[in-house]
Each structure stands twice: as C-alpha cells, then as structure tokens.
Design a protein around this motif. Structure first.
Motif, PDB file in Angstrom:
ATOM      1  N   ILE B  18      38.730  21.174 -77.821  1.00 54.68           N
ATOM      2  CA  ILE B  18      37.284  21.050 -77.664  1.00 54.68           C
ATOM      3  C   ILE B  18      36.963  19.680 -77.067  1.00 54.68           C
ATOM      4  O   ILE B  18      37.457  18.647 -77.535  1.00 54.68           O
ATOM      5  N   CYS B  35      30.054  29.902 -83.297  1.00 52.88           N
ATOM      6  CA  CYS B  35      31.505  30.106 -83.168  1.00 52.88           C
ATOM      7  C   CYS B  35      31.979  31.093 -84.227  1.00 52.88           C
ATOM      8  O   CYS B  35      32.039  30.768 -85.409  1.00 52.88           O
ATOM      9  N   PHE B  37      34.805  32.164 -84.727  1.00 47.20           N
ATOM     10  CA  PHE B  37      36.167  31.910 -85.218  1.00 47.20           C
ATOM     11  C   PHE B  37      36.240  30.720 -86.170  1.00 47.20           C
ATOM     12  O   PHE B  37      37.298  30.349 -86.616  1.00 47.20           O
ATOM     13  N   ALA B  39      36.056  27.715 -85.475  1.00 45.62           N
ATOM     14  CA  ALA B  39      37.012  26.788 -84.879  1.00 45.62           C
ATOM     15  C   ALA B  39      36.429  25.389 -84.765  1.00 45.62           C
ATOM     16  O   ALA B  39      37.134  24.449 -84.434  1.00 45.62           O
ATOM     17  N   ILE B  40      35.140  25.279 -85.000  1.00 42.16           N
ATOM     18  CA  ILE B  40      34.525  23.948 -84.996  1.00 42.16           C
ATOM     19  C   ILE B  40      33.702  23.783 -86.273  1.00 42.16           C
ATOM     20  O   ILE B  40      33.242  24.767 -86.860  1.00 42.16           O
ATOM     21  N   CYS B  79      40.656  27.532 -81.838  1.00 44.67           N
ATOM     22  CA  CYS B  79      39.684  27.829 -80.786  1.00 44.67           C
ATOM     23  C   CYS B  79      40.288  28.805 -79.784  1.00 44.67           C
ATOM     24  O   CYS B  79      41.417  28.650 -79.352  1.00 44.67           O
ATOM     25  N   ARG B  80      39.516  29.850 -79.443  1.00 36.86           N
ATOM     26  CA  ARG B  80      39.990  30.884 -78.521  1.00 36.86           C
ATOM     27  C   ARG B  80      39.557  30.623 -77.087  1.00 36.86           C
ATOM     28  O   ARG B  80      39.802  31.448 -76.204  1.00 36.86           O
ATOM     29  N   GLY B  81      38.822  29.545 -76.921  1.00 30.67           N
ATOM     30  CA  GLY B  81      38.365  29.235 -75.555  1.00 30.67           C
ATOM     31  C   GLY B  81      37.271  30.160 -75.071  1.00 30.67           C
ATOM     32  O   GLY B  81      37.023  30.273 -73.872  1.00 30.67           O
ATOM     33  N   CYS B  82      36.602  30.829 -76.003  1.00 34.21           N
ATOM     34  CA  CYS B  82      35.628  31.837 -75.569  1.00 34.21           C
ATOM     35  C   CYS B  82      34.412  31.222 -74.888  1.00 34.21           C
ATOM     36  O   CYS B  82      33.721  31.893 -74.117  1.00 34.21           O
ATOM     37  N   GLY B  83      34.154  29.942 -75.187  1.00 31.93           N
ATOM     38  CA  GLY B  83      33.065  29.255 -74.486  1.00 31.93           C
ATOM     39  C   GLY B  83      31.684  29.565 -75.023  1.00 31.93           C
ATOM     40  O   GLY B  83      30.676  29.215 -74.393  1.00 31.93           O
ATOM     41  N   ILE B  84      31.623  30.204 -76.175  1.00 25.80           N
ATOM     42  CA  ILE B  84      30.305  30.525 -76.725  1.00 25.80           C
ATOM     43  C   ILE B  84      29.564  29.246 -77.126  1.00 25.80           C
ATOM     44  O   ILE B  84      28.356  29.106 -76.914  1.00 25.80           O
ATOM     45  N   CYS B  85      30.325  28.280 -77.659  1.00 23.32           N
ATOM     46  CA  CYS B  85      29.691  27.014 -78.049  1.00 23.32           C
ATOM     47  C   CYS B  85      29.019  26.378 -76.823  1.00 23.32           C
ATOM     48  O   CYS B  85      27.893  25.895 -76.882  1.00 23.32           O
ATOM     49  N   PRO B  96      35.214  24.282 -74.462  1.00 25.90           N
ATOM     50  CA  PRO B  96      36.674  24.318 -74.627  1.00 25.90           C
ATOM     51  C   PRO B  96      37.390  23.888 -73.351  1.00 25.90           C
ATOM     52  O   PRO B  96      36.887  24.090 -72.258  1.00 25.90           O
TER      53      PRO B  96
HETATM   54  S1  SF4 Z   1      35.138  27.992 -77.358  1.00 20.04           S
HETATM   55 FE1  SF4 Z   1      34.664  29.683 -78.703  1.00 20.04          FE
HETATM   56  S2  SF4 Z   1      36.236  29.578 -80.257  1.00 20.04           S
HETATM   57 FE2  SF4 Z   1      36.232  27.637 -79.217  1.00 20.04          FE
HETATM   58  S3  SF4 Z   1      34.905  26.423 -80.418  1.00 20.04           S
HETATM   59 FE3  SF4 Z   1      33.662  27.231 -78.818  1.00 20.04          FE
HETATM   60  S4  SF4 Z   1      32.800  29.036 -79.723  1.00 20.04           S
HETATM   61 FE4  SF4 Z   1      34.472  28.464 -81.023  1.00 20.04          FE
END
Ligand code: SF4
Ligand code: SF4
Lengths: 368, 547
Positions: B18, B35, B37, B39-40, B79-85, B96
C-alpha cells in the motif's frame, strides 16, 4: 470469371449452337478452354442410348491401357466415333493425341442386373480408369455413361471448335441437351478436369461463381461418396451436392436449393415444413455454399435447371421458344441463337427460386 | 531497538504494497471500511519532531501520536491489489502497488500448511496467445465480393443438440413430392454462438446472477439475440424454474448434483422447457478437480437452493459411477429421457485434455445419437475457487484441442453431428468476437464465456494476480460474494446493461468479420479464411503460414 450456357431442345441440336451461345460472352471470360457435356444423344449415338459411352482424351499408351482394362472387366465395344480433327497451324489448343468416344455393351454378368448395380459398375469403372491414366497424364476420363458424351480441352474456345470441326453443323453429332462453359479454372492449376461442366452418374453441373464454403464442402463431401473426388474446382462441389441430395438421399430436386442456400432461420421459423428445413440445414450444414454463384444442372432424366446464390450476386437468364430453352450467363448469347424469341418471356431467376425445365420444355419456377 | 524478527510478515513479503500519503489523508476512513479483505487498518504512529525556537539553534523535540492508515501484516488479510481503497479515497491518498519481490507463494504455504486457493484465471504469464497469431486473412474481393456488414443479413446462429447424419433423417417423399417427417428427431436448438458459461448461483452473488439472467432475457426479447446462459452447478431459484424465462437457461448437472433435488421437484410446475442440460464432467481452469464453494459463501439462500447446511461444498472430481464413456452416454440418455421426454438437448462439458479426441470420437460414434454438444473447456478460463497449483499448472490449451476434435470429426465425415463448443480464455484481451470467430473458423460451432462476463460487470481481477479472491466470499465489487453489504455494491441494472451492450457490440463485430470473407452464415471449419503468422501454429492447426 466463367460464363456458362445450356441448351435444351425438343430437337437434336449440334454443338455449333453451344459455341455460338458462348461466343458473344467471350469478354466475360478469359477464353482459356472449352468444355461441354451432351445428354440425350442423336446422330450416330442415337441407336445406343441404353449403352454407356466412354468420353476420354488420352495418349496412345493411355488408350491401350484403358481398352485393356475395359476388356478385362468384360465390357465389349459396340461403337466408336473418332472426331475428324482439323490440326491447322496457329490454333490455340493444347490437344491430346486421341479423343475417344466409344460405346460399350455391359459385361455379360451384369447385362441382366438391375439398373442401380449397372450404374455403380459404370462409376467404379470410370474411377478405375481415371486413376490408372492419371500417371504421366496418360489420359482424362470424363464420363462413362449411357447417352452422354463429354468434351473438354484447353485453349481458345473458337480454336477448339475449329480443331474438332464443331463450327459446321451436321446431324451426326447432336444432342437434345448441351451444357457448355468456356474457361479453364485459372484459380488453381490448369487441369483438364478442372473445367466444368462436371459429370457424375447422369448428373451434370456447371457454375459461374465462387464458392467461399469450398473447404467446408470438400471436407464433408470427401467422406460422403467414393465418386466425390478431384475437387480441382470449387464448382465441383455443386455437382456432388446435387448428386448427394437427389440420388443418394432421394430428395426431390427443389430441396437442392434448401441445401445449398438455406433460408435464413427467421424465414424457416415461419414455414409449415420448418422441421424438415431445419433438419436439412443442420445435417447438411457443410454443404451450404456461400459467395456469388449461378448453377446450371442436368439430371439423369434430362431435366435441366438453374438457380443462383442467396444474394443474386451472379445473374443468369433463361430464354425460350416453342422448341428450345436456353440458359446463359449473359442474354447476348441467347440473342445469338434464339434471335426470334419473345424476349419478354425471358426469365431472370431470383435468389430464392429454382427454374426447372422438363422434357416437354415446360418451365417451372419453384419458390424456395 | 527491537530485536529483528526476520520471520515476521511485512508488507514487503506481500504481493501488493500500500502506498499511502499521510499528508493528503483526511482520515475519513472510507478506504478502511471499503476494503473487504481487511488489508488496511487505522493505526496510531508515534512521531518525533525536532524544532528550535528563538534566534539561536536550541534543538528540542516533541512527540505526538498521529492516526494513519497502515497495511495489515497478516497473510490472512493481505492486500489483493483490488484498488477499491483508491477508488473510494477522495484525496488520492492511498492505493496498491504491485510488489515484484513478493514472497507470498512461499510464506502462505509455510504459515498455513495448506495449499493456496484462489479464484480467477491462470496467473503464470504466457507468451503471446495462439489466437493472436492468427488473422482472418482471406479477404473476398474482385469476383467474389465482400458483403456489406450494414446492409446484408447474416445468420449468426449455432446448433445445440444432436444432429443426425442426413441419411438417418426420418423423411419420406409424399404424394405432393415433398418430404414428410416420419418419426421424431433429437431436439436441436439454434442459439447465439456465444453462451454465457456456467457460473453457479453460489459462486456468484444473487444480484450478479440476477443481472446476467436479466441481460439474457433482454437480449432475447428485445434485441432478437437468442443468447443462452448456463446455470452452473448448484441449482436455479425456484421462481425462475417456474417462469417462462427458463427457456433461456441451460441447466447444469455436475458431480455434486447440487440443486437437482429442487429442479426435479419444480418440474411439474415448469411452464417452459429449459434450453438444455449440460452435464459437467470437468472444467478447464482446474481439470480433474471438483467444484469448490467455500463455507464463507454458503449463505442462507444458497443453502436453500442447494439443499445443504453451511459448510465447504465440494463436488467430487468424478461423477460417481461414471467410469466409462459409454456409461456417461447412458447417463445422459437416462436424464434426457426421464426428465424432459426427449424435448431438451443434453450436452457434455469436459476439460480439454491430451485425450479429448478419444472421448469425442467415442461420443460421436455413439449409435443412439444422444450427445447434443461437446463443450470443451481449456486453460485460461476462470473459476470461482480452485487450488492455485491446479489453476496455474494443470490443463490444456483450447485452440489446438478444439481443432483436433473438429478434424477428427472431419476424418469421419461427422463434422457438425455433435456441435463443438469451446472455451478457455476466449475474450481474454476484451475482444471476444475476434476470438470466437477464429475458433469457429477452426471448427467450433460456438463458444462459451464466463470470466469475461464478470469483467463486463466490473470485476477488477486480472491475470497478473490482481484480486482473484473470488473464492473468499469477499469480492470487493459484489460479484462473487454473498455478503449483503458487498453484494449491494453491484448495480444490477448497470451490469445487465453492460452485458447487453457488450453483446450488441460483439454482434456488429461478428458481421464485420463475416463481411470481408464474403459469408452470410458462420464459417464453421472454414480454416481457409485464417492465416497464421507463426509457423508452428500454422502447422499444428493446418493453416496457411504467412509472414
Ligand atoms: S487494494 Fe483492495 S485489498 Fe488492497 S487495501 Fe485497497 S481495498 Fe484493500
Ligand atoms: S473483483 Fe470479485 S470477481 Fe473479480 S477477481 Fe476480485 S473477487 Fe473475483
């Protein structure tokens, strides 16, 4: 591009008429060959209608080999006609040493046999001859069938006519049905076999067009019947499909159109016979043709017909008088041989019909 | 100073790190709550500030506690790298970053003592795809004119159902010189050549499934495209089973037989037949492995549809009692006959394999003519959940296998009798029309696609390890989850609209591919329309090599 023509008459017609029919259409093709198939023979062949005639172009060795093979198989020659040639210098023709038109009686063992068996025998014999003569181009075996002769040669159609003395009408070499085409298949190799009309077991077909489903057709037809060979031209597929639909499946002729250019699904859905049409389209999907086409066909009973592709990208005209019907790529050819006909009765077949002409010259238009 | 514990997990061990800019962050908390997951997290950091006041240097220090967003250092919450954050952050303060130095494949196994599971596709990067080395290279011009994609009509349909050889058609010529049908024929449906491939209602969220079903109904009823979707294993909502929309659904039966109890019970109430039945023997993304629905996704409605308690749902890798091809044919025959009285085509889906041609040959030669489709699924396709080792290292590419099957049929003159449907990474580049068209020219009757449909819906996963968390039940965009807050992120109408639009675009593109080769119906097996820019590909697929 090919130009095709066909004559069906109540009277015996000389091939000079076919040459004339094609002559004015020469701008449309490349004058690279001439081929014709004659059905329902007159003249010297008239007395031998029930016996098979071999049409072949060959070398001396080829002739010997073929005659030996026929002899061994029990065929007995009853008649022979050798065209008197005019080998004047300057003619554009790749002539073979011999042109053979010989009529045979069936082997004793099969004389009493049923018709179907005889027909299979004739096909097998022709295929055997063709194969044997393939080596070193010893010969080209075009047809071996009762009441049918075939002539094909590479060169300028006018010169080919001159070479075989076909320009001068006589009553020795005539037929009630003549189909003709004036081009070698220059898409692929120049091979004598590649020139339409193509013939198989009483069926003749010739076409002006491109079959973009050629590969699909070929791959499917190869497994359908032992007689479906060669494929030197994409138009051969039309003949094999005709033979398959009409002879092997025994479906009435009008279904041929449903196989080669099936109706769109939308239209099939609205039809009463939709289950038949769908089943056909499904089972014979690989016999569908695509691309611009006009087909002329002749059946073993001498019915002649024409149809074209589903988008009418290739035209065809049918002109007629009381005793003759002519089908041609271009109307100018018909004008030359039927100058006095009522041209208002000419038919320009549309993309969803078959025009069929029976032996009384009754012209029927079957809507697909 | 703390003792260094090298075994401790740090962001540098993870596939994604991140990047966070505290100076831009307003601590709104959106990213943390978005997030899925975990992850943060919000944390407090101790900061030291050295400062000097007055005219001469007089360094002093001040300590303060500062709230920040930090990456969780735990392999279970990586972190899955989904980029939602990043998507939700109003200030571009977080996002990410791919970590090329990741030790994730090793530490996850070391810590968990279990194989790694995930969803998505094969992640090992492969060279240029085979289909991209093929072009539609036979252009109609001159005497054989191209067609006009706008003006001409095109027949873009593919068969689903067993097709009889012409000589076996039960026809008789009647007095009117017409053919008459004498006895019944196997059912065949002509459908759009792209089937939305089997994604179960357990794997997908109910909203996603509903969106796909809606799009399919719309495509059929408003756009005139007879698109079918396959239910996937795990049943269908009863309401749909009893509705007239069932005719657009191909019901799947897989080794777990999940959901079939309800389907059987609904049969007397069905007002339409389903579009077909697909017996799933294998799946290309994880061949030889059964279905896997992790307990996290077995929500109440899934328990009801499948008739199971909340637990990991594993479908066995084999249909029990299915040890021979003959038996599988028999089995189809039975379900076919008993269930829908010969009105519904039944097809089989297998994972592409070195042995596919033998299987196909056996089916095509079956004298009962009952197998109504051979669905061949290659690698590069998607899955909701699988062991990573299966995903990345097992399976067979689809292109040559499909071609082999077609050529096997051709050698016997039986092409088309069992329609061939292919899948496995088709549309991976986003361009399904081109991939499908090439497959069709190689011999497929049609193709099926799943993962691409998820991407139409907004899936952020990709083949380079982004997201692929479909197995966890925590899909950040609400596609492969049953968690209500996540599911609600998915806008059903927008998803349905995207799918419809994609299909409409694809339909135009099909015509744009048909027109130049001069064909008005699908060029099944017309390999002469293709050329290959790679000699090996050309040789293998029997295409013309060009360069
Ligand atoms: S990229 Fe996705 S998994 Fe990673 S911190 Fe952001 S929301 Fe969470
Ligand atoms: S966004 Fe959802 S569907 Fe896409 S890869 Fe992630 S978890 Fe799977």
């Amino acid at each position: 591009m090919c130009r095709i023509g066909a004559i069906k008459s109540l009277n015996y017609v000389h091939p000079s008429q076919a040459l004339l029919l094609m002559e004015s259409q020469q701008k449309g093709h490349d004058n690279s060959g001439f081929a014709m198939v004659m059905h329902d023979l007159g003249g010297i062949f008239e007395g031998y209608k029930h016996l098979p005639t071999l049409s072949m172009a060959c070398t001396d060795e080829g002739l010997k080999l073929a005659e030996e093979m026929l002899h061994t198989a029990g065929f007995q020659r009853v008649m022979q006609w050798v065209p008197e040639i005019d080998p004047r210098p300057g003619l554009d023709i790749h002539a073979m040493p011999n042109y053979v038109f010989e009529t045979f009686d069936y082997p004793k063992s099969s004389r009493q046999g049923d018709q179907k068996e005889k027909e299979e025998l004739l096909l097998d014999m022709r295929l055997k001859l063709r194969k044997a003569l393939e080596h070193d181009e010893q010969g080209f075996v075009y047809s071996f069938w009762p009441d049918v002769v075939t002539l094909k040669e590479i060169g300028d159609p006018r010169d080919i006519g001159t070479y075989f003395r076909l320009w001068a009408p006589d009553d020795k070499f005539t037929a009630k049905v003549i189909t003709a085409q004036c081009r070698q298949n220059t898409n692929y190799d120049i091979v004598r076999y590649a020139a339409h009309p193509f013939f198989l077991q009483g069926y003749t077909a010739l076409a002006n067009g491109e079959n973009t489903f050629y590969l699909k057709n070929v791959e499917f037809q190869r497994q359908l019947h032992r007689g479906y060979i060669g494929f030197e031209s994409d138009s051969q597929c039309f003949l094999y499909t005709l033979h398959y639909v009409h002879r092997e499946l025994n479906w009435p002729l009008h279904y041929y159109k449903h196989v080669v250019t099936p109706l769109p699904f939308e239209d099939i859905e609205r039809r009463e016979d939709k289950s038949q049409l769908l089943a056909m389209r499904q089972s014979l999907a690989h016999l569908e043709i695509n691309g611009p086409n006009t087909i002329i066909g002749v059946l073993p009973d001498f019915t002649m017909f024409t149809c074209c592709d589903a988008k009418k990208l290739r035209p065809v005209v049918v002109g007629r008088t009381d005793d003759t019907v002519v089908i041609s790529s271009e109307v100018c050819g018909i004008n030359d041989i039927l100058p006095d006909r009522d041209w208002e009765t000419d038919i320009y077949p549309h993309e969803r019909e078959i025009v069929a002409i029976d032996n009384n010259l009754e012209v029927q238009r079957w809507r697909q | 100073m703390e003792t260094m514990k090298v075994q401790n997990v740090t962001p540098n061990d993870m596939p994604w790190k991140i990047k966070y800019d505290a100076s831009r962050c307003t601590l709104c908390g959106s990213c943390v709550s978005a997030c899925s997951f975990r992850a943060i997290e919000a944390k407090v950091e101790r900061r030291r500030m050295v400062f000097s006041e007055g005219d001469l240097p007089d360094p002093q220090q001040r300590f303060s506690a500062v709230p920040v967003i930090r990456q969780v250092k735990d392999v279970r919450h990586y972190c899955r790298g989904c980029g939602i954050c990043e998507k939700v952050c109003p200030n571009d303060a977080i996002g990410p970053l791919r970590n090329p130095d990741t030790r994730h494949p090793i530490i996850t196994r070391c810590i968990g003592g279990d194989s790694i599971k995930r969803g998505g596709r094969k992640n090992l990067e492969s060279a240029v795809r085979t289909l991209d080395k093929i072009r539609v290279g036979r252009i109609s011009q001159m005497t054989d004119p191209s067609l006009d994609a706008q003006r001409h009509t095109f027949d873009l349909l593919a068969p689903f159902g067993r097709i009889l050889p012409a000589k076996q058609l039960p026809f008789r010529v009647n007095e009117q010189n017409s053919l008459q049908v004498e006895s019944s024929m196997p059912p065949v449906h002509w459908i759009y050549p792209v089937i939305i491939g089997d994604m179960s209602i357990g794997a997908l969220s109910w909203r996603m499934w509903e969106a796909v079903a809606m799009a399919v109904a719309y495509l059929n009823e408003e756009c005139g495209l007879p698109v079918r979707m396959c239910s996937g294993e795990g049943g269908v909502p009863v309401r749909l089973l009893k509705s007239r929309y069932l005719k657009y659904i191909i019901l799947q039966i897989a080794s777990g037989h999940f959901g079939w109890n309800r389907i059987a019970k609904a049969m007397p109430h069905m007002v339409e037949d389903p579009a077909g039945v697909l017996i799933k023997i294998g799946q290309g993304a994880k061949p030889g492995d059964g279905g896997l629905l992790q307990a996290g996704k077995v929500a109440e409605h899934i328990q009801a549809i499948r008739g199971v308690p909340r637990a990991d749902l594993l479908s066995p890798p084999n249909h029990q009692g299915l040890y021979s091809i003959e038996e599988s044919v028999q089995k189809m025959f039975l379900s076919f006959n008993a269930a829908f009285k010969f009105r519904v085509p039944v097809a089989i889906k297998v994972a592409a394999s070195a042995t596919s041609v033998s299987v196909f040959n056996n089916l095509v030669r079956d004298p009962y003519n009952i197998v109504g489709g051979f669905f061949l699924d290659g690698i590069d396709g998607g899955t909701g959940a699988a062991h990573e080792v299966s995903l990345d290292h097992t399976g067979h590419p689809i292109v040559s296998k499909l071609r082999d099957c077609y050529l096997a049929a051709t050698a016997q003159g039986r092409q088309g009798q069992i329609p061939l449907w292919a899948a496995g990474g088709l549309g991976k580049t986003g361009d399904l029309a081109a991939d499908a068209f090439k497959m069709i020219a190689l011999g497929a009757n049609g193709v099926f696609t799943g993962k691409l449909v998820l991407q139409m819906a907004g899936c952020v996963g990709n083949d380079m390890g982004r997201c692929n968390a479909c197995n966890t039940g925590l899909c950040p965009v609400g596609i492969t989850t049953q968690e209500p807050p996540l599911v609600h992120r998915l806008d059903v109408d927008r998803v349905a609209q995207n799918i419809v639009n994609y299909f409409l675009a694809m339909d135009t593109e099909f015509k744009k591919l048909l027109a130049p080769i001069g064909n008005s119906s699908l060029p099944v097996g017309r390999s002469d329309a293709l050329v290959a820019t790679d000699q090996a590909v050309a040789d293998k697929l029997q295409l013309q090599y060009v360069c």
